[in-house]
Scaffold this motif. Sequence first.
Motif, PDB file in Angstrom:
ATOM      1  N   HIS A 118       2.580   8.087   3.885  1.00 24.56           N
ATOM      2  CA  HIS A 118       3.335   8.899   3.181  1.00 24.56           C
ATOM      3  C   HIS A 118       2.898  10.308   3.837  1.00 24.56           C
ATOM      4  O   HIS A 118       3.260  11.506   3.231  1.00 24.56           O
ATOM      5  CB  HIS A 118       2.636   9.244   1.697  1.00 24.56           C
ATOM      6  CG  HIS A 118       3.397   7.913   0.908  1.00 24.56           C
ATOM      7  ND1 HIS A 118       4.925   8.039   0.856  1.00 24.56           N
ATOM      8  CD2 HIS A 118       2.917   6.639   0.669  1.00 24.56           C
ATOM      9  CE1 HIS A 118       4.897   6.740   0.173  1.00 24.56           C
ATOM     10  NE2 HIS A 118       3.882   5.806  -0.011  1.00 24.56           N
ATOM     11  N   GLY A 148       6.182  11.978   3.338  1.00 22.90           N
ATOM     12  CA  GLY A 148       6.738  10.615   3.957  1.00 22.90           C
ATOM     13  C   GLY A 148       7.018  11.031   5.448  1.00 22.90           C
ATOM     14  O   GLY A 148       6.832  11.624   6.097  1.00 22.90           O
ATOM     15  N   ILE A 157       9.630   6.163   5.050  1.00 23.81           N
ATOM     16  CA  ILE A 157       8.668   6.153   4.057  1.00 23.81           C
ATOM     17  C   ILE A 157       9.113   7.424   3.248  1.00 23.81           C
ATOM     18  O   ILE A 157       9.035   8.444   3.819  1.00 23.81           O
ATOM     19  CB  ILE A 157       7.401   6.408   4.602  1.00 23.81           C
ATOM     20  CG1 ILE A 157       6.981   5.477   5.796  1.00 23.81           C
ATOM     21  CG2 ILE A 157       6.087   6.738   3.450  1.00 23.81           C
ATOM     22  CD1 ILE A 157       6.400   4.390   5.436  1.00 23.81           C
TER      23      ILE A 157
END
Length: 243
Positions: free
Chosen positions: A87, A93, A99
Amino acid sequence: MKLLFPRSRRSQAAVGAVNLSLLLGSASLLIWGGLYVGVYSGRFAADEFSEIPHGRPPKVVTAAVDPAAESIKKGAKIYSQVCIACHQADGNGNPGGGIPPLAGSDWVLAEGPNRIIRIVLHGLEGPVKVNGTTWGQNQMPPQAKSADNPAGLAPDDVALVLSYVRNAWGNKASLVTTEMVSAVAKETATQVGYWHPDDLLKLPATVGAGAPAGAPQTPEQLKAALKALPVDQLEALLKEIKK
Ligand code: HEC
């Protein structure tokens, strides 16, 4: 020579007494002043005046410890060990790697942490919508301690890291407690596999807001649950109600 105002013996004695007390008074003032400067001056350094006499340990004024700030600080450390690789440090992310962001995420900032505790405990398998954008290229593996993942996070660590995530990068939301994580872990002890976002969204946002899974919802279910109790427990319950 005749004095214009001859002093009487008494008034002369009074003047002497006044002089003596003046002398003693100013002497003791001088001594006190000297001592005061000596004791408080900070060794006569021109730029120093200390409230604390030499040789005495300074009074330690301890700032009140803010438990919320402490939790968030500890959570930041866990984040940097466990979540940061995916993250990222800024919580944004990694779009290229599938992500999703935690900064500003509607999952993270929900009224309560009921769903994100489940995500950390058991993992998440998308597609998942975060702030209207759909993600699903990757899954999030479970991060909590389990038979399959003995090195995973204990309930208090899950609480700390989620308290941090809910209060980092401009996020602002209530803290997550170990009790909440333990309650969810107990409630989901039979959970097999990763969570699907749709199932999570059916749950209340706050921990303990809904009846636990399998709890009797209707009078018939309640009657059946009561019937299933051993007779002695049922009698004890009746006695308690009659009281
Ligand atoms: C191996 C990479 C990886 C790690 C480590 C990881 N995550 Fe995730 N996380 C993901 C992925 C991928 C998704 C989205 C899953 C999907 O698309 O189904 C996700 C989704 C989430 C979501 C819900 C969606 C959102 O963006 O708000 C939360 C909350 C979350 N992660 C929190 C955490 C926390 C807290 C940690 C550390 C304890 C952590 N994750 C560790 C990969 C990871």
